[in-house]
Design a protein around this motif. Structure first.
Motif, PDB file in Angstrom:
ATOM      1  N   THR A 233       0.824 -24.999 -12.695  1.00  0.00           N
ATOM      2  CA  THR A 233       0.832 -26.416 -12.093  1.00  0.00           C
ATOM      3  C   THR A 233      -0.688 -26.682 -12.176  1.00  0.00           C
ATOM      4  N   ALA A 234      -1.667 -25.979 -11.785  1.00  0.00           N
ATOM      5  CA  ALA A 234      -2.704 -26.278 -11.554  1.00  0.00           C
ATOM      6  C   ALA A 234      -3.470 -26.634 -12.974  1.00  0.00           C
ATOM      7  N   ARG A 235      -3.049 -25.940 -13.896  1.00  0.00           N
ATOM      8  CA  ARG A 235      -3.523 -25.889 -15.527  1.00  0.00           C
ATOM      9  C   ARG A 235      -2.898 -27.083 -15.975  1.00  0.00           C
ATOM     10  N   ALA A 236      -1.778 -27.558 -15.619  1.00  0.00           N
ATOM     11  CA  ALA A 236      -1.063 -28.559 -15.961  1.00  0.00           C
ATOM     12  C   ALA A 236      -1.523 -29.960 -15.697  1.00  0.00           C
ATOM     13  N   LYS A 237      -2.467 -29.914 -14.547  1.00  0.00           N
ATOM     14  CA  LYS A 237      -2.988 -31.076 -13.910  1.00  0.00           C
ATOM     15  C   LYS A 237      -4.215 -31.174 -14.477  1.00  0.00           C
ATOM     16  N   GLY A 238      -4.604 -30.393 -15.540  1.00  0.00           N
ATOM     17  CA  GLY A 238      -6.043 -30.471 -16.404  1.00  0.00           C
ATOM     18  C   GLY A 238      -7.121 -29.535 -15.694  1.00  0.00           C
ATOM     19  N   LEU A 239      -6.744 -28.740 -14.914  1.00  0.00           N
ATOM     20  CA  LEU A 239      -7.773 -27.695 -14.588  1.00  0.00           C
ATOM     21  C   LEU A 239      -8.170 -26.854 -15.440  1.00  0.00           C
ATOM     22  N   SER A 240      -9.365 -26.192 -15.884  1.00  0.00           N
ATOM     23  CA  SER A 240      -9.926 -25.479 -16.882  1.00  0.00           C
ATOM     24  C   SER A 240      -9.301 -24.016 -16.649  1.00  0.00           C
ATOM     25  N   ARG A 241      -9.299 -23.174 -17.521  1.00  0.00           N
ATOM     26  CA  ARG A 241      -8.919 -21.802 -17.398  1.00  0.00           C
ATOM     27  C   ARG A 241     -10.048 -21.218 -16.376  1.00  0.00           C
ATOM     28  N   ARG A 242     -11.156 -21.372 -16.771  1.00  0.00           N
ATOM     29  CA  ARG A 242     -12.185 -20.818 -15.751  1.00  0.00           C
ATOM     30  C   ARG A 242     -12.017 -21.252 -14.197  1.00  0.00           C
ATOM     31  N   ALA A 243     -11.758 -22.744 -14.059  1.00  0.00           N
ATOM     32  CA  ALA A 243     -11.766 -22.999 -12.730  1.00  0.00           C
ATOM     33  C   ALA A 243     -10.402 -22.551 -12.047  1.00  0.00           C
ATOM     34  N   ALA A 244      -9.369 -22.536 -12.893  1.00  0.00           N
ATOM     35  CA  ALA A 244      -8.052 -21.808 -12.270  1.00  0.00           C
ATOM     36  C   ALA A 244      -8.160 -20.278 -11.935  1.00  0.00           C
ATOM     37  N   LEU A 245      -9.086 -19.467 -12.447  1.00  0.00           N
ATOM     38  CA  LEU A 245      -9.144 -18.316 -12.621  1.00  0.00           C
ATOM     39  C   LEU A 245     -10.091 -18.212 -11.137  1.00  0.00           C
ATOM     40  N   TRP A 246     -11.160 -18.812 -10.854  1.00  0.00           N
ATOM     41  CA  TRP A 246     -11.954 -18.619  -9.858  1.00  0.00           C
ATOM     42  C   TRP A 246     -11.557 -19.308  -8.700  1.00  0.00           C
ATOM     43  N   GLY A 247     -10.695 -20.341  -8.880  1.00  0.00           N
ATOM     44  CA  GLY A 247     -10.533 -21.031  -7.349  1.00  0.00           C
ATOM     45  C   GLY A 247      -9.009 -20.754  -6.980  1.00  0.00           C
ATOM     46  N   HIS A 248      -8.087 -20.251  -7.831  1.00  0.00           N
ATOM     47  CA  HIS A 248      -6.885 -19.885  -7.545  1.00  0.00           C
ATOM     48  C   HIS A 248      -6.182 -18.591  -7.893  1.00  0.00           C
ATOM     49  N   VAL A 249      -6.803 -17.893  -8.856  1.00  0.00           N
ATOM     50  CA  VAL A 249      -6.228 -16.678  -9.277  1.00  0.00           C
ATOM     51  C   VAL A 249      -6.966 -15.652  -8.602  1.00  0.00           C
ATOM     52  N   LEU A 250      -8.161 -15.490  -8.503  1.00  0.00           N
ATOM     53  CA  LEU A 250      -8.926 -14.508  -8.024  1.00  0.00           C
ATOM     54  C   LEU A 250      -8.654 -14.231  -6.566  1.00  0.00           C
ATOM     55  N   ARG A 251      -8.484 -15.025  -5.676  1.00  0.00           N
ATOM     56  CA  ARG A 251      -8.487 -14.918  -4.020  1.00  0.00           C
ATOM     57  C   ARG A 251      -6.989 -14.434  -4.004  1.00  0.00           C
ATOM     58  N   ASN A 252      -6.044 -14.921  -4.727  1.00  0.00           N
ATOM     59  CA  ASN A 252      -4.928 -14.251  -4.423  1.00  0.00           C
ATOM     60  C   ASN A 252      -4.525 -12.751  -5.159  1.00  0.00           C
ATOM     61  N   ALA A 253      -5.405 -12.493  -5.970  1.00  0.00           N
ATOM     62  CA  ALA A 253      -5.249 -11.325  -6.769  1.00  0.00           C
ATOM     63  C   ALA A 253      -6.134 -10.163  -5.872  1.00  0.00           C
TER      64      ALA A 253
END
Length: 315
Positions: free
Chosen positions: A215-235
């Motif tokens: 969803t974050a990527r569909a809203k225009g968030l870059s892959r790098r921003a999604a990685l550091w802002g959403h993926v990494l913390r949950n991982a």
């Protein structure tokens, strides 16, 4: 949050008490005479009886256990039978070697695992991913003591950059102490890095496939921003889990690493104490190892709640 911390702290205390009871029963109550174990079967009866009185073995087991625990609260661990000095003094001296070794290995392993794991996940099914997974498989396959010997041969014997063993002591300065621990830290960090790298890669890949990331990527968030802002913390939750479990591996690993590099740490101390049948030292060092493992996992539980608030809500 306070209820969550209270529950975890209570669990920490219960586990620590259970460990102390188990250690005490194993070394002082189960069939067998500790005094006879320490002196050997050829020792005269008078010496065995004198040692029994010195260790307080003539008193009831419950009283001896309570005295031991009360002494621990006052920083008193008894007198080493072999070294004839307080066990507290022995442990304090050896902690100056073991703690930097263990912390250094965990820090190096964690940093390398995060870098390699994230790199492998972002290059999934590419050359970089295969290379990292090959490295981690190699790290799991190589025994620590053998890798340590290879490091000694290359960096100490051939290149002469680092000492092959021993500990210069912190009194000589920070740099000599760091040089003495560099090879042991790298040796112990190898298998830890391999395990944590695989967990990091799998966790990042799993979270990256979640709906909220798409969803974050569909809203225009870059892959790098999604990685550091959403993926990494949950991982990070699985990474913290395996990191807490690996503390026990680090603690037990000091038995091997410190003997390979002739380091005067707790691992070497308990190895010598077992060889010399110094049960007073063995009992207290094993409890200290157990306390370190339990304490670190208590801290990891707190970090869980900081990284993912849902954990403390459902705990």
């Amino acid at each position: 949050m306070s209820i969550f911390l209270a529950r975890r702290f209570l669990s920490f205390l219960i586990t620590l008490i259970g460990a102390s009871v188990f250690i005490f029963l194993l070394l002082e109550v189960l069939p067998g005479d500790p005094a006879l174990t320490m002196l050997g079967v050829d020792a005269p009866d008078s010496a065995i009886e004198a040692l029994r009185l010195e260790l307080g073995l003539d008193r009831p087991a419950f009283i001896r256990y309570v005295d031991w625990i009360v002494g621990l609260f006052h920083g008193e661990m008894g007198l080493s039978y072999v070294y004839k000095v307080p066990v507290t003094e022995l442990i304090t001296q050896r902690l100056a070697v073991t703690l930097p070794l263990a912390i250094g290995a965990m820090v190096v392993a964690t940093l390398m695992a995060l870098v390699l794991g994230i790199f492998a996940a972002t290059h999934h099914n590419k050359v970089g991913d295969y290379g990292v997974m090959g490295f981690s498989q190699l790290g799991l396959a190589i025994p620590d003591f053998w890798f340590g010997i290879l490091l000694i041969i290359f960096f100490a014997v051939i290149l002469r950059w680092l000492p092959s063993g021993g500990f210069a002591g912190w009194d000589e300065g920070l740099w000599p102490g760091v040089r003495s621990l560099t090879l042991p830290v790298l040796t112990q960090a190898l298998s830890l890095t391999a395990i944590m790298t695989r967990v990091t890669r799998s966790s990042v890949l799993e979270v990256a496939r979640e709906d909220f990331v798409r969803t974050a990527r569909a809203k225009g968030l870059s892959r790098r921003a999604a990685l550091w802002g959403h993926v990494l913390r949950n991982a990070l939750v699985p990474v913290l889990t395996i990191g807490g479990l690996l503390v026990a591996t680090v603690v037990t690993g000091t038995l091997i690493i410190e003997n390979v590099f002739a380091l005067p740490g707790l691992g070497k101390l308990i190895f010598d104490a077992i060889s010399n049948r110094d049960l007073m030292v063995v009992k207290n060092v094993v409890l200290l190892f157990a306390a370190i493992v339990v304490l670190v996992n208590f801290v990891v539980d707190i970090l869980y709640a900081m990284v993912d608030p849902r954990i403390r809500i459902h705990a």
